[in-house]
Design a protein around this motif. Structure first.
Motif, PDB file in Angstrom:
ATOM      1  N   CYS A 233      -1.978  13.590   4.543  1.00 30.36           N
ATOM      2  CA  CYS A 233      -2.014  12.471   3.600  1.00 30.36           C
ATOM      3  C   CYS A 233      -3.344  12.429   2.852  1.00 30.36           C
ATOM      4  O   CYS A 233      -4.383  12.830   3.386  1.00 30.36           O
ATOM      5  CB  CYS A 233      -1.854  11.151   4.344  1.00 30.36           C
ATOM      6  SG  CYS A 233      -0.187  10.845   4.935  1.00 30.36           S
TER       7      CYS A 233
ATOM      8  N   THR B 237      -6.531  10.922   1.939  1.00 32.96           N
ATOM      9  CA  THR B 237      -7.367  10.098   2.805  1.00 32.96           C
ATOM     10  C   THR B 237      -8.726   9.896   2.153  1.00 32.96           C
ATOM     11  O   THR B 237      -9.225  10.781   1.466  1.00 32.96           O
ATOM     12  CB  THR B 237      -7.556  10.798   4.173  1.00 32.96           C
ATOM     13  OG1 THR B 237      -6.270  11.119   4.705  1.00 32.96           O
ATOM     14  CG2 THR B 237      -8.315   9.937   5.153  1.00 32.96           C
TER      15      THR B 237
ATOM     16  N   GLN C 118      -5.735   5.985   4.823  1.00 33.23           N
ATOM     17  CA  GLN C 118      -4.716   6.751   4.102  1.00 33.23           C
ATOM     18  C   GLN C 118      -3.849   5.860   3.228  1.00 33.23           C
ATOM     19  O   GLN C 118      -2.832   6.301   2.718  1.00 33.23           O
ATOM     20  CB  GLN C 118      -3.838   7.511   5.106  1.00 33.23           C
ATOM     21  CG  GLN C 118      -4.612   8.528   5.900  1.00 33.23           C
ATOM     22  CD  GLN C 118      -3.789   9.197   6.987  1.00 33.23           C
ATOM     23  OE1 GLN C 118      -2.738   8.724   7.386  1.00 33.23           O
ATOM     24  NE2 GLN C 118      -4.306  10.316   7.473  1.00 33.23           N
ATOM     25  N   GLN C 119      -4.248   4.622   3.025  1.00 28.48           N
ATOM     26  CA  GLN C 119      -3.443   3.677   2.263  1.00 28.48           C
ATOM     27  C   GLN C 119      -4.129   3.331   0.945  1.00 28.48           C
ATOM     28  O   GLN C 119      -5.344   3.094   0.907  1.00 28.48           O
ATOM     29  CB  GLN C 119      -3.175   2.418   3.080  1.00 28.48           C
ATOM     30  CG  GLN C 119      -2.355   2.727   4.308  1.00 28.48           C
ATOM     31  CD  GLN C 119      -2.137   1.507   5.178  1.00 28.48           C
ATOM     32  OE1 GLN C 119      -2.683   0.441   4.954  1.00 28.48           O
ATOM     33  NE2 GLN C 119      -1.300   1.658   6.196  1.00 28.48           N
TER      34      GLN C 119
ATOM     35  N   ARG D 131       1.558  12.107   0.148  1.00 33.49           N
ATOM     36  CA  ARG D 131       1.602  13.404   0.821  1.00 33.49           C
ATOM     37  C   ARG D 131       1.874  14.482  -0.221  1.00 33.49           C
ATOM     38  O   ARG D 131       2.656  14.262  -1.137  1.00 33.49           O
ATOM     39  CB  ARG D 131       2.736  13.426   1.846  1.00 33.49           C
ATOM     40  CG  ARG D 131       2.547  12.536   3.037  1.00 33.49           C
ATOM     41  CD  ARG D 131       3.820  12.498   3.889  1.00 33.49           C
ATOM     42  NE  ARG D 131       3.615  11.864   5.153  1.00 33.49           N
ATOM     43  CZ  ARG D 131       3.668  10.549   5.356  1.00 33.49           C
ATOM     44  NH1 ARG D 131       3.922   9.731   4.348  1.00 33.49           N
ATOM     45  NH2 ARG D 131       3.474  10.055   6.566  1.00 33.49           N
TER      46      ARG D 131
ATOM     47  N   ASP E  21       0.577   6.828  11.034  1.00 38.64           N
ATOM     48  CA  ASP E  21       1.137   5.534  10.643  1.00 38.64           C
ATOM     49  C   ASP E  21       0.101   4.435  10.817  1.00 38.64           C
ATOM     50  O   ASP E  21      -0.574   4.358  11.845  1.00 38.64           O
ATOM     51  CB  ASP E  21       2.369   5.207  11.485  1.00 38.64           C
ATOM     52  CG  ASP E  21       3.560   6.084  11.142  1.00 38.64           C
ATOM     53  OD1 ASP E  21       3.579   6.650  10.032  1.00 38.64           O
ATOM     54  OD2 ASP E  21       4.460   6.213  11.992  1.00 38.64           O
TER      55      ASP E  21
ATOM     56  N   CYS F 215      -1.290  12.878   8.710  1.00 40.01           N
ATOM     57  CA  CYS F 215      -0.846  11.501   8.488  1.00 40.01           C
ATOM     58  C   CYS F 215      -0.729  10.754   9.807  1.00 40.01           C
ATOM     59  O   CYS F 215      -0.265  11.315  10.796  1.00 40.01           O
ATOM     60  CB  CYS F 215       0.515  11.481   7.790  1.00 40.01           C
ATOM     61  SG  CYS F 215       0.503  12.256   6.169  1.00 40.01           S
TER      62      CYS F 215
ATOM     63  N   TYR G  17       0.830  -1.204   0.000  1.00 39.34           N
ATOM     64  CA  TYR G  17       0.000   0.000   0.000  1.00 39.34           C
ATOM     65  C   TYR G  17       0.864   1.253   0.000  1.00 39.34           C
ATOM     66  O   TYR G  17       1.945   1.273   0.563  1.00 39.34           O
ATOM     67  CB  TYR G  17      -0.929   0.010   1.221  1.00 39.34           C
ATOM     68  CG  TYR G  17      -1.923  -1.115   1.190  1.00 39.34           C
ATOM     69  CD1 TYR G  17      -3.038  -1.055   0.366  1.00 39.34           C
ATOM     70  CD2 TYR G  17      -1.737  -2.247   1.962  1.00 39.34           C
ATOM     71  CE1 TYR G  17      -3.947  -2.092   0.321  1.00 39.34           C
ATOM     72  CE2 TYR G  17      -2.644  -3.299   1.930  1.00 39.34           C
ATOM     73  CZ  TYR G  17      -3.745  -3.216   1.106  1.00 39.34           C
ATOM     74  OH  TYR G  17      -4.634  -4.242   1.065  1.00 39.34           O
ATOM     75  N   TRP G  18       0.337   2.303  -0.626  1.00 41.09           N
ATOM     76  CA  TRP G  18       1.036   3.573  -0.759  1.00 41.09           C
ATOM     77  C   TRP G  18       0.328   4.647   0.036  1.00 41.09           C
ATOM     78  O   TRP G  18      -0.891   4.666   0.131  1.00 41.09           O
ATOM     79  CB  TRP G  18       1.095   3.981  -2.231  1.00 41.09           C
ATOM     80  CG  TRP G  18       1.990   3.082  -3.013  1.00 41.09           C
ATOM     81  CD1 TRP G  18       1.637   1.926  -3.654  1.00 41.09           C
ATOM     82  CD2 TRP G  18       3.379   3.237  -3.218  1.00 41.09           C
ATOM     83  NE1 TRP G  18       2.738   1.360  -4.241  1.00 41.09           N
ATOM     84  CE2 TRP G  18       3.826   2.149  -4.000  1.00 41.09           C
ATOM     85  CE3 TRP G  18       4.304   4.198  -2.831  1.00 41.09           C
ATOM     86  CZ2 TRP G  18       5.135   1.982  -4.390  1.00 41.09           C
ATOM     87  CZ3 TRP G  18       5.622   4.044  -3.224  1.00 41.09           C
ATOM     88  CH2 TRP G  18       6.026   2.950  -3.992  1.00 41.09           C
ATOM     89  N   THR G  19       1.119   5.560   0.582  1.00 42.87           N
ATOM     90  CA  THR G  19       0.610   6.753   1.241  1.00 42.87           C
ATOM     91  C   THR G  19       1.115   7.947   0.436  1.00 42.87           C
ATOM     92  O   THR G  19       2.289   7.997   0.085  1.00 42.87           O
ATOM     93  CB  THR G  19       1.128   6.826   2.696  1.00 42.87           C
ATOM     94  OG1 THR G  19       0.725   5.647   3.381  1.00 42.87           O
ATOM     95  CG2 THR G  19       0.568   8.038   3.412  1.00 42.87           C
TER      96      THR G  19
END
Length: 170
Positions: free
Chosen positions: A103, A105, A123-124, A89, A118, A116, A85-87
């Motif tokens: 991020c 979302t 957010q992924q 920003r 973790d 953001c 998965y990517w986040t």
């Protein structure tokens, strides 16, 4: 083997950066930052997934013309991955020079920027290759599983997967 837009960009950046590494370490740091930048242009509308500054110094999500010429342009995103998965920003710095800590979302069908966190599944995003381009699938939480980033050309939202090009990005 499934293709990955960010992975392909990293390979290209390494191919360019490797010979320069012998010349200077400052160049390799710049190439590394470049490898994490990505932009997304909708195949159907031609508009980009953008971020924009707000009147009060914040940042918000937008869709519009593409601007990719510099490292901090509104169509540039900094992407990080956990392997699947990517986040994303915004590629934007604050007045103090730090990167903005918001991020991309999605919650249900809404798409927005928030601080953001973790491990936040909202957010992924998963990058899925199709013959027409990339689909960005929101991870969801098991209840609202995997809607896709979608646009009508003036707003962004997530919807269940379909065969239309409004969910395809390049």
């Amino acid at each position: 083997m499934q293709q990955n837009k960010n992975g392909i960009a990293r390979i290209a950046a390494v191919a360019v950066a490797a010979p320069l590494l012998a010349l200077t370490t400052a160049t390799s740091a710049s190439a590394s930052a470049t490898a994490n930048r990505v932009s997304w242009q909708n195949v159907q509308t031609g508009k980009c997934l953008n971020w924009e500054n707000t009147w009060n110094g914040g940042v918000q999500i937008a869709v519009g013309g593409c601007s990719r010429s510099g490292p901090v342009d509104v169509s540039q995103w900094r992407a990080t991955s956990d392997g699947k998965y990517w986040t994303y920003r915004p590629s934007r710095t604050t007045n103090s020079g730090d990167w903005t800590n918001v991020c991309l979302t999605s919650y249900n069908t809404l798409v927005y920027l928030e601080t953001c966190q973790d491990g936040n599944w909202w957010q992924q995003w998963e990058e899925i290759w199709t013959p027409s381009g990339w689909k960005l699938k929101h991870r969801g939480d098991g209840q609202v599983a995997g809607y896709f980033l979608d646009t009508n050309g003036s707003s962004l939202y997530t919807e269940p997967g379909n065969q239309g090009l409004y969910q395809v990005w390049k």
